[in-house]
Design a protein around this motif. Structure first.
Motif, PDB file in Angstrom:
ATOM      1  N   TRP A 164      17.321  26.823 -32.622  1.00  0.00           N
ATOM      2  CA  TRP A 164      16.612  27.566 -31.593  1.00  0.00           C
ATOM      3  C   TRP A 164      15.758  28.652 -32.268  1.00  0.00           C
ATOM      4  O   TRP A 164      16.158  29.221 -33.278  1.00  0.00           O
ATOM      5  CB  TRP A 164      17.574  28.271 -30.633  1.00  0.00           C
ATOM      6  N   ARG A 165      14.585  28.937 -31.697  1.00  0.00           N
ATOM      7  CA  ARG A 165      13.810  30.096 -32.118  1.00  0.00           C
ATOM      8  C   ARG A 165      13.587  30.970 -30.879  1.00  0.00           C
ATOM      9  O   ARG A 165      13.095  30.502 -29.855  1.00  0.00           O
ATOM     10  CB  ARG A 165      12.457  29.674 -32.702  1.00  0.00           C
TER      11      ARG A 165
ATOM     12  N   LYS B 126      14.384  24.121 -30.295  1.00  0.00           N
ATOM     13  CA  LYS B 126      13.259  23.580 -31.049  1.00  0.00           C
ATOM     14  C   LYS B 126      13.536  22.215 -31.670  1.00  0.00           C
ATOM     15  O   LYS B 126      12.650  21.363 -31.715  1.00  0.00           O
ATOM     16  CB  LYS B 126      12.871  24.559 -32.180  1.00  0.00           C
ATOM     17  N   LYS B 127      14.735  22.023 -32.170  1.00  0.00           N
ATOM     18  CA  LYS B 127      14.920  20.806 -32.971  1.00  0.00           C
ATOM     19  C   LYS B 127      16.384  20.413 -33.069  1.00  0.00           C
ATOM     20  O   LYS B 127      17.263  21.264 -33.119  1.00  0.00           O
ATOM     21  CB  LYS B 127      14.353  21.031 -34.377  1.00  0.00           C
ATOM     22  N   SER B 128      16.609  19.106 -33.112  1.00  0.00           N
ATOM     23  CA  SER B 128      17.928  18.555 -33.398  1.00  0.00           C
ATOM     24  C   SER B 128      17.763  17.535 -34.530  1.00  0.00           C
ATOM     25  O   SER B 128      16.863  16.710 -34.485  1.00  0.00           O
ATOM     26  CB  SER B 128      18.487  17.878 -32.147  1.00  0.00           C
ATOM     27  N   THR B 129      18.604  17.643 -35.557  1.00  0.00           N
ATOM     28  CA  THR B 129      18.500  16.750 -36.706  1.00  0.00           C
ATOM     29  C   THR B 129      19.868  16.183 -37.064  1.00  0.00           C
ATOM     30  O   THR B 129      20.845  16.931 -37.145  1.00  0.00           O
ATOM     31  CB  THR B 129      17.966  17.509 -37.946  1.00  0.00           C
ATOM     32  N   GLN B 130      19.938  14.887 -37.277  1.00  0.00           N
ATOM     33  CA  GLN B 130      21.167  14.254 -37.758  1.00  0.00           C
ATOM     34  C   GLN B 130      21.176  14.364 -39.270  1.00  0.00           C
ATOM     35  O   GLN B 130      20.347  13.763 -39.949  1.00  0.00           O
ATOM     36  CB  GLN B 130      21.214  12.779 -37.340  1.00  0.00           C
ATOM     37  N   CYS B 131      22.092  15.154 -39.828  1.00  0.00           N
ATOM     38  CA  CYS B 131      22.046  15.325 -41.288  1.00  0.00           C
ATOM     39  C   CYS B 131      23.369  15.008 -41.977  1.00  0.00           C
ATOM     40  O   CYS B 131      23.453  15.085 -43.195  1.00  0.00           O
ATOM     41  CB  CYS B 131      21.555  16.727 -41.659  1.00  0.00           C
TER      42      CYS B 131
ATOM     43  N   PHE C 212       5.413  27.864 -32.880  1.00  0.00           N
ATOM     44  CA  PHE C 212       5.442  26.766 -31.917  1.00  0.00           C
ATOM     45  C   PHE C 212       6.483  25.709 -32.247  1.00  0.00           C
ATOM     46  O   PHE C 212       7.009  25.047 -31.372  1.00  0.00           O
ATOM     47  CB  PHE C 212       4.059  26.111 -31.823  1.00  0.00           C
ATOM     48  N   GLN C 213       6.758  25.529 -33.535  1.00  0.00           N
ATOM     49  CA  GLN C 213       7.719  24.489 -33.885  1.00  0.00           C
ATOM     50  C   GLN C 213       8.515  24.882 -35.128  1.00  0.00           C
ATOM     51  O   GLN C 213       8.107  25.740 -35.909  1.00  0.00           O
ATOM     52  CB  GLN C 213       7.011  23.158 -34.129  1.00  0.00           C
TER      53      GLN C 213
END
Length: 292
Positions: free
Chosen positions: A205-206, A211-216, A250-251
């Motif tokens: 989150w920002r 903002k983003k979800s990543t499978q790591c 923005f991202q």
């Protein structure tokens, strides 16, 4: 670094020492000069789940255990065998002890508990000042930054609380698609919030906007830590992944940089002055130099 006889659960650094907590019911104290073991804090009757270092009035190591015990240890040399102070959470039928600890420089110790609450305790006398309710499961991780206390839970949400009056501010994660997955570790850094999840994902989150979800990872991420733009994550798959976090207003994006293959589950991470400390389920602590 070997000294524990069970899984490492957490790290803290302060006063020239590394403190490591463990299921073996102890906190070990290590020299940051040569990584030698110099003291052991003993007295917990249950697994030590979390450890932090506080330097407000006195330099203290604080540890919390699975039986609800909170122990304050003096870090002045020579270190003593007895805690300066200890107290216990009230027990009830849902009870499963302390899972997380943090402070915010405001005279309070915050605990995340198996009874689904976040509690604020006076660091001076150990009195319970406030109980923050709202989570529906274990409060597994805490972070404090810029006037806000963040609590992550097995219920899949992150709650934000004001550090001024402990009032609830907002809830993150309950509106995201998919089934709820436990939040196991949090980083609050500038205006960025990173959550590590049981399903091997990180969510970013920002300014409280998702903002983003990543499978790591291929399993639960048990620990995450950030230094500058570098994000380190580790967990059940025995790997520590290093990612670069970058973006603009923005991202936000992540770029895989490197990974460290270990021989055991990664249970704790800490960055300090270009060094990465990794705690493992096989009782060992490893130190890596990660450079600039």
């Amino acid at each position: 670094m070997q000294g524990h006889i069970d899984s490492v659960t957490g790290f803290a650094i302060g006063g020239g020492f590394l403190f490591s907590s463990s299921f073996d019911k102890t906190v070990q104290v290590w020299s940051l000069q040569d990584f030698s073991q110099i003291h052991t804090f003993k007295g917990h009757e249950h697994k030590v789940m979390a450890v932090i270092y506080v330097d407000e009035e006195l330099p203290l190591c604080i540890s919390g255990d699975g039986g609800g015990g909170i122990f304050l240890w003096s870090t002045s040399v020579p270190m003593g065998k007895e805690p300066l102070k200890k107290w216990y959470e009230q027990k009830d039928w849902r009870y499963s002890g302390i899972h997380a600890l943090t402070t915010a420089g405001n005279g309070y110790l915050y605990t995340g508990s198996g009874d689904r609450s976040v509690k604020a305790w006076s660091l001076q006398d150990g009195t319970l000042s406030c109980i923050m309710d709202g989570h529906k499961s274990v409060v597994s991780t805490l972070a404090a930054h810029d006037g806000i206390l963040y609590s992550g839970s097995w219920d899949g949400t992150i709650r934000l609380w004001s550090l001024t009056d402990h009032s609830p501010l907002t809830v993150l994660g309950n509106d995201l698609p998919g089934t709820a997955t436990s939040v196991l570790s949090l980083i609050a850094n500038q205006n960025i919030l990173v959550a590590a999840l049981e399903n091997g994902q990180i969510k970013v989150w920002r300014d409280d906007v998702f903002k983003k979800s990543t499978q790591c990872h291929g399993g639960a991420i048990l620990a995450c830590v950030m230094e500058g733009k570098w994000l380190f994550t580790g967990g059940w798959d025995k790997i520590v992944n290093v990612q670069e976090l970058f973006g603009d207003e923005f991202q936000v994006d992540t770029r895989p940089v490197a990974s460290i293959q270990g021989s055991s589950v990664v249970t704790a991470l800490l960055c300090w002055q270009g060094k990465l400390f990794i705690g493992h389920g096989d009782r060992t602590i490893k130190v890596y130099y990660h450079g600039k």
